[in-house]
Write a protein that holds these residues in place. Sequence first.
Motif, mmCIF file in Angstrom:
data_model
loop_
_atom_site.group_PDB
_atom_site.id
_atom_site.type_symbol
_atom_site.label_atom_id
_atom_site.label_comp_id
_atom_site.label_asym_id
_atom_site.label_seq_id
_atom_site.Cartn_x
_atom_site.Cartn_y
_atom_site.Cartn_z
ATOM 1 N N ILE A 1 0.923 -1.197 0.011
ATOM 2 C CA ILE A 1 0.171 0.149 -0.043
ATOM 3 C C ILE A 1 0.866 1.377 -0.001
ATOM 4 N N ALA A 2 0.770 2.021 -1.059
ATOM 5 C CA ALA A 2 1.751 3.150 -1.197
ATOM 6 C C ALA A 2 0.795 4.298 -1.817
ATOM 7 N N ALA A 3 -0.544 4.397 -1.124
ATOM 8 C CA ALA A 3 -1.564 5.464 -1.890
ATOM 9 C C ALA A 3 -1.653 6.562 -0.926
ATOM 10 N N GLY A 4 -0.985 6.700 0.299
ATOM 11 C CA GLY A 4 -1.088 7.655 1.149
ATOM 12 C C GLY A 4 -0.453 9.117 0.498
ATOM 13 N N GLU A 5 -0.807 10.213 1.225
ATOM 14 C CA GLU A 5 -0.067 11.429 0.636
ATOM 15 C C GLU A 5 0.898 11.719 1.162
ATOM 16 N N GLY A 6 1.483 11.432 2.303
ATOM 17 C CA GLY A 6 2.976 11.466 2.613
ATOM 18 C C GLY A 6 3.107 13.105 3.046
ATOM 19 N N SER A 7 1.793 13.454 3.591
ATOM 20 C CA SER A 7 1.770 15.022 3.886
ATOM 21 C C SER A 7 2.563 15.453 4.784
ATOM 22 N N ARG A 8 2.928 14.715 5.771
ATOM 23 C CA ARG A 8 3.895 15.222 6.980
ATOM 24 C C ARG A 8 5.453 15.220 6.493
ATOM 25 N N SER B 1 -6.754 6.557 -6.183
ATOM 26 C CA SER B 1 -6.751 7.317 -4.459
ATOM 27 C C SER B 1 -8.076 6.597 -3.993
ATOM 28 N N THR B 2 -7.618 6.158 -2.437
ATOM 29 C CA THR B 2 -8.727 5.588 -1.893
ATOM 30 C C THR B 2 -8.900 6.324 -0.531
ATOM 31 N N PRO B 3 -10.337 5.978 -0.028
ATOM 32 C CA PRO B 3 -10.473 6.796 1.351
ATOM 33 C C PRO B 3 -9.844 6.208 2.759
ATOM 34 N N SER B 4 -9.429 4.939 2.679
ATOM 35 C CA SER B 4 -8.576 4.218 3.643
ATOM 36 C C SER B 4 -7.528 3.159 3.151
ATOM 37 N N SER B 5 -6.819 2.717 4.078
ATOM 38 C CA SER B 5 -5.906 1.881 3.795
ATOM 39 C C SER B 5 -6.733 0.387 3.416
ATOM 40 N N MET B 6 -7.558 0.089 4.130
ATOM 41 C CA MET B 6 -8.403 -0.950 3.821
ATOM 42 C C MET B 6 -9.183 -1.092 2.469
ATOM 43 N N HIS B 7 -9.423 0.056 2.044
ATOM 44 C CA HIS B 7 -9.908 0.160 0.733
ATOM 45 C C HIS B 7 -9.000 0.007 -0.319
ATOM 46 N N SER B 8 -7.814 0.642 0.251
ATOM 47 C CA SER B 8 -6.438 0.081 -0.912
ATOM 48 C C SER B 8 -6.272 -1.291 -0.776
ATOM 49 N N PHE B 9 -6.379 -1.965 0.489
ATOM 50 C CA PHE B 9 -5.987 -3.405 0.433
ATOM 51 C C PHE B 9 -7.242 -4.172 -0.428
ATOM 52 N N TRP B 10 -8.339 -3.444 -0.600
ATOM 53 C CA TRP B 10 -9.549 -4.110 -1.240
ATOM 54 C C TRP B 10 -9.250 -4.026 -2.854
ATOM 55 N N GLU B 11 -8.663 -3.079 -3.195
ATOM 56 C CA GLU B 11 -8.356 -2.806 -4.617
ATOM 57 C C GLU B 11 -7.101 -3.913 -4.949
ATOM 58 N N LEU B 12 -6.250 -4.194 -4.030
ATOM 59 C CA LEU B 12 -5.079 -5.199 -4.135
ATOM 60 C C LEU B 12 -5.560 -6.552 -4.206
ATOM 61 N N SER B 13 -6.662 -6.712 -3.399
ATOM 62 C CA SER B 13 -7.146 -8.122 -3.365
ATOM 63 C C SER B 13 -7.703 -8.645 -4.759
ATOM 64 N N LYS B 14 -8.004 -7.939 -5.430
ATOM 65 C CA LYS B 14 -8.510 -8.145 -6.873
ATOM 66 C C LYS B 14 -7.063 -8.916 -7.699
#
Length: 233
Positions: A6-13, A79-92
């Motif tokens: 999962i590398a879909a975060g913004e890295g804003s900090r 872009s996804t709303p959460s890491s869990m949603h990113s995981f769901w995309e990856l699960s496919k």
Amino acid sequence: MHYAIIAAGEGSRLAQEGVAKPKPLVELNGEPMILRLMNIFCRCNAESISVIINDFMPEVQHFLDNVEIDAPLNVIVKSTPSSMHSFWELSKMMKHGKFCLTTVDTIFREEDFARYIAAFEADTQHDGMWAVTPFIEDEKPLYVDVDRSMNIKAFCDKPFNGVKYVSGGIYAMSDKAFPVLNNCIERGVSRMRNFQRALIEAGMKLKAFSIDKIIDVDHASDIAVAQDFISSK
């Protein structure tokens, strides 16, 4: 074994603290974090590697479009709303067999990770194996309650009496986890920690594997710490 990042975060900090590169491309001892992970996965016999990145970091997509690794690479740009949603995309991309999921900024020593993967590949009694650590430095850790045999009993937001471990952000599972994940999506559940709780509620047998130290790169100051950590013996 299949692997996912999962590398879909913004890295804003990191950006706010003056780090110009997107988080996946931040270098640790001269190697971008995302490439370091992929190379480690390849050395752990990766059948495939799937990565999700957001759609507003074209530098990362360009890097992945041109990278050469010793395993098939699947890249999802969304872009996804959460890491869990990113995981769901990856699960496919990982419909069958065992797989290991981690976030791009989870830093561990390669030899520790290799022992963990070998333990999961040899395990025939559990549906998943979580890397946990007694080293607690996360800003919002997820505490892991285990029995004497390191079977996971619960995931907790707050520390409890006798707590020893927190989640290291590395998850190895079988494809039995996918129906639980799909159900979470259908019910509007968000956050990886809630998915992990849903696995327990569904009766999944999860084992904890202790790694002495796992760290995250969330701030600019973490980069030097991570470099020293992976270089030390």
